[in-house]
Design a protein around this motif. Structure first.
Motif, PDB file in Angstrom:
ATOM      1  N   UNK A 158       0.810  -1.218   0.000  1.00 19.67           N
ATOM      2  CA  UNK A 158       0.000   0.000   0.000  1.00 19.67           C
ATOM      3  C   UNK A 158       0.849   1.277   0.000  1.00 19.67           C
ATOM      4  N   UNK A 159       2.185   1.129   0.092  1.00 14.64           N
ATOM      5  CA  UNK A 159       3.055   2.292   0.069  1.00 14.64           C
ATOM      6  C   UNK A 159       3.151   3.043   1.374  1.00 14.64           C
ATOM      7  N   UNK A 160       2.520   2.519   2.416  1.00 16.87           N
ATOM      8  CA  UNK A 160       2.513   3.242   3.690  1.00 16.87           C
ATOM      9  C   UNK A 160       3.808   3.082   4.453  1.00 16.87           C
ATOM     10  N   UNK A 161       4.461   1.934   4.283  1.00 16.01           N
ATOM     11  CA  UNK A 161       5.643   1.657   5.091  1.00 16.01           C
ATOM     12  C   UNK A 161       6.759   2.656   4.840  1.00 16.01           C
ATOM     13  N   UNK A 162       6.844   3.205   3.639  1.00 17.97           N
ATOM     14  CA  UNK A 162       7.927   4.128   3.321  1.00 17.97           C
ATOM     15  C   UNK A 162       7.508   5.583   3.442  1.00 17.97           C
ATOM     16  N   UNK A 163       6.311   5.829   3.934  1.00 20.03           N
ATOM     17  CA  UNK A 163       5.803   7.193   4.021  1.00 20.03           C
ATOM     18  C   UNK A 163       5.890   7.698   5.454  1.00 20.03           C
ATOM     19  N   UNK A 164       6.484   8.886   5.609  1.00 22.02           N
ATOM     20  CA  UNK A 164       6.567   9.484   6.939  1.00 22.02           C
ATOM     21  C   UNK A 164       5.293  10.265   7.196  1.00 22.02           C
ATOM     22  N   UNK A 165       4.570   9.896   8.239  1.00 17.91           N
ATOM     23  CA  UNK A 165       3.270  10.486   8.505  1.00 17.91           C
ATOM     24  C   UNK A 165       3.213  11.082   9.902  1.00 17.91           C
ATOM     25  N   UNK A 181      -2.262  13.560  12.228  1.00 16.58           N
ATOM     26  CA  UNK A 181      -3.342  14.137  11.419  1.00 16.58           C
ATOM     27  C   UNK A 181      -3.452  13.437  10.066  1.00 16.58           C
ATOM     28  N   UNK A 182      -2.307  12.939   9.558  1.00 20.04           N
ATOM     29  CA  UNK A 182      -2.307  12.290   8.241  1.00 20.04           C
ATOM     30  C   UNK A 182      -2.965  10.920   8.272  1.00 20.04           C
ATOM     31  N   UNK A 230      -4.305  10.551  20.129  1.00 19.16           N
ATOM     32  CA  UNK A 230      -5.185  11.438  19.369  1.00 19.16           C
ATOM     33  C   UNK A 230      -5.858  12.464  20.281  1.00 19.16           C
ATOM     34  N   UNK A 231      -6.211  12.065  21.504  1.00 26.63           N
ATOM     35  CA  UNK A 231      -6.851  12.995  22.430  1.00 26.63           C
ATOM     36  C   UNK A 231      -5.906  14.140  22.801  1.00 26.63           C
ATOM     37  N   UNK A 232      -4.649  13.800  23.110  1.00 30.09           N
ATOM     38  CA  UNK A 232      -3.686  14.828  23.500  1.00 30.09           C
ATOM     39  C   UNK A 232      -3.340  15.751  22.339  1.00 30.09           C
ATOM     40  N   UNK A 233      -3.417  15.235  21.102  1.00 31.41           N
ATOM     41  CA  UNK A 233      -3.132  16.059  19.929  1.00 31.41           C
ATOM     42  C   UNK A 233      -4.347  16.891  19.505  1.00 31.41           C
ATOM     43  N   UNK A 234      -5.479  16.685  20.173  1.00 25.26           N
ATOM     44  CA  UNK A 234      -6.682  17.426  19.821  1.00 25.26           C
ATOM     45  C   UNK A 234      -7.262  17.016  18.485  1.00 25.26           C
ATOM     46  N   UNK A 235      -7.030  15.762  18.099  1.00 25.05           N
ATOM     47  CA  UNK A 235      -7.502  15.249  16.818  1.00 25.05           C
ATOM     48  C   UNK A 235      -8.577  14.198  17.074  1.00 25.05           C
ATOM     49  N   UNK A 272      -9.668   8.177  14.936  1.00 17.90           N
ATOM     50  CA  UNK A 272     -10.047   7.562  13.659  1.00 17.90           C
ATOM     51  C   UNK A 272     -11.241   6.619  13.826  1.00 17.90           C
ATOM     52  N   UNK A 273     -11.886   6.334  12.723  1.00 19.63           N
ATOM     53  CA  UNK A 273     -12.961   5.342  12.725  1.00 19.63           C
ATOM     54  C   UNK A 273     -12.371   3.960  12.985  1.00 19.63           C
ATOM     55  N   UNK A 274     -13.116   3.145  13.671  1.00 23.49           N
ATOM     56  CA  UNK A 274     -12.654   1.801  13.980  1.00 23.49           C
ATOM     57  C   UNK A 274     -13.272   0.802  13.021  1.00 23.49           C
TER      58      UNK A 274
END
Length: 249
Positions: free
Chosen positions: A111-118, A121-122, A145-150, A153-155
């Motif tokens: 999926x290309x996620x392993x090489x992506x720095x996120x 929020x991303x 996520x709570x501490x970041x004020x974000x 995500x959906x479960x």
């Protein structure tokens, strides 16, 4: 009356332990409690090596969730618990950190996620396969996520097994936050891919918790010392425990 009775029982346990300390230095039994993931991945080789070094010590292993392990300690059903760090274990218990286990986000392969720095929020728009409320991984997930004020995500699903999370992620159900040691074989087989967990808390602390006593049973004392040696950061996964060192009560 109950507190007096418990105090008398504890004194009796300590008296028996003191006698055992004099009469037996490498014999006895230890009942261990552990989370399922730790019991199946982290403990088998080490316990086998420990028993080969101390054949006179009988080992019993019970698997339970975090809350269940503390209850078993309270009820004297186990003598030491291997779990991830918990706050507020009480003054009657001692706790020692024996390893810091890296957390990783796992994703379906290709999926290309392993090489992506996120950052958080991303990935907030992604769906996640998570453990149930009360598990340390779920706590770290929700807290980040709570501490970041974000908004969290959906479960995609809540499950009680890291292995099941890995299989669901592999089939594309979503992302998952897990300790890396629990999915290393699936990663090696290419069934899932990984990326860094983009949060300040990037490791879960592996701890052992046991009841404080004036005199610890010799078998338990040996096991506690051996665990401190075996799970140190400089030790390899298949290393044998070194000769046990003196261990505090």
């Amino acid at each position: 009356m109950r507190s007096h009775a418990e105090a008398i029982l504890n004194l009796a346990d300590e008296a028996r332990a003191a006698v055992a300390a004099i009469t037996a230095q490498n014999a006895g039994s230890v009942t261990i409690g552990a989370l399922e993931t730790i019991a199946s991945v982290k403990l088998p080789k080490w316990l086998s090596a420990f028993q080969s070094h101390h054949p006179g010590i009988d080992l019993k292993l019970k698997v339970a969730g975090s809350g269940g392990l503390l209850q078993k300690l309270e009820a004297n059903e186990i003598e030491v618990a291997f779990c991830f760090d918990q706050q507020g274990v009480g003054e009657r218990f001692a706790k020692r950190t024996i390893a810091a286990e890296p957390l990783v986000l796992i994703a379906p392969p290709g999926r290309g996620l392993a090489s992506t720095k996120l950052d958080l929020s991303a990935i907030a728009s992604a769906r996640f396969v998570v453990t149930e409320v009360g598990c340390v991984y779920r706590h770290l997930f929700d807290k980040a996520f709570a501490e970041a004020g974000i908004a969290a995500p959906r479960l995609a699903a809540e499950v009680d097994s890291i292995g099941t999370i890995g299989r669901l992620v592999a089939e594309g159900a979503g992302l998952g936050l897990v300790p890396r040691f629990a999915v290393v074989e699936a990663l090696d087989r290419g069934e899932i891919s990984e990326m860094s967990w983009p949060n300040a808390t990037q490791a879960a602390l592996l701890v052992m918790i046991w009841r404080r006593r004036r005199v610890q049973p010799p078998a338990l004392k040996l096991l506690l010392a051996a665990a401190s040696d075996a799970f140190g950061p400089a030790r390899s996964a298949d290393a044998h425990p070194r000769r046990a060192r003196p261990f505090p009560s």
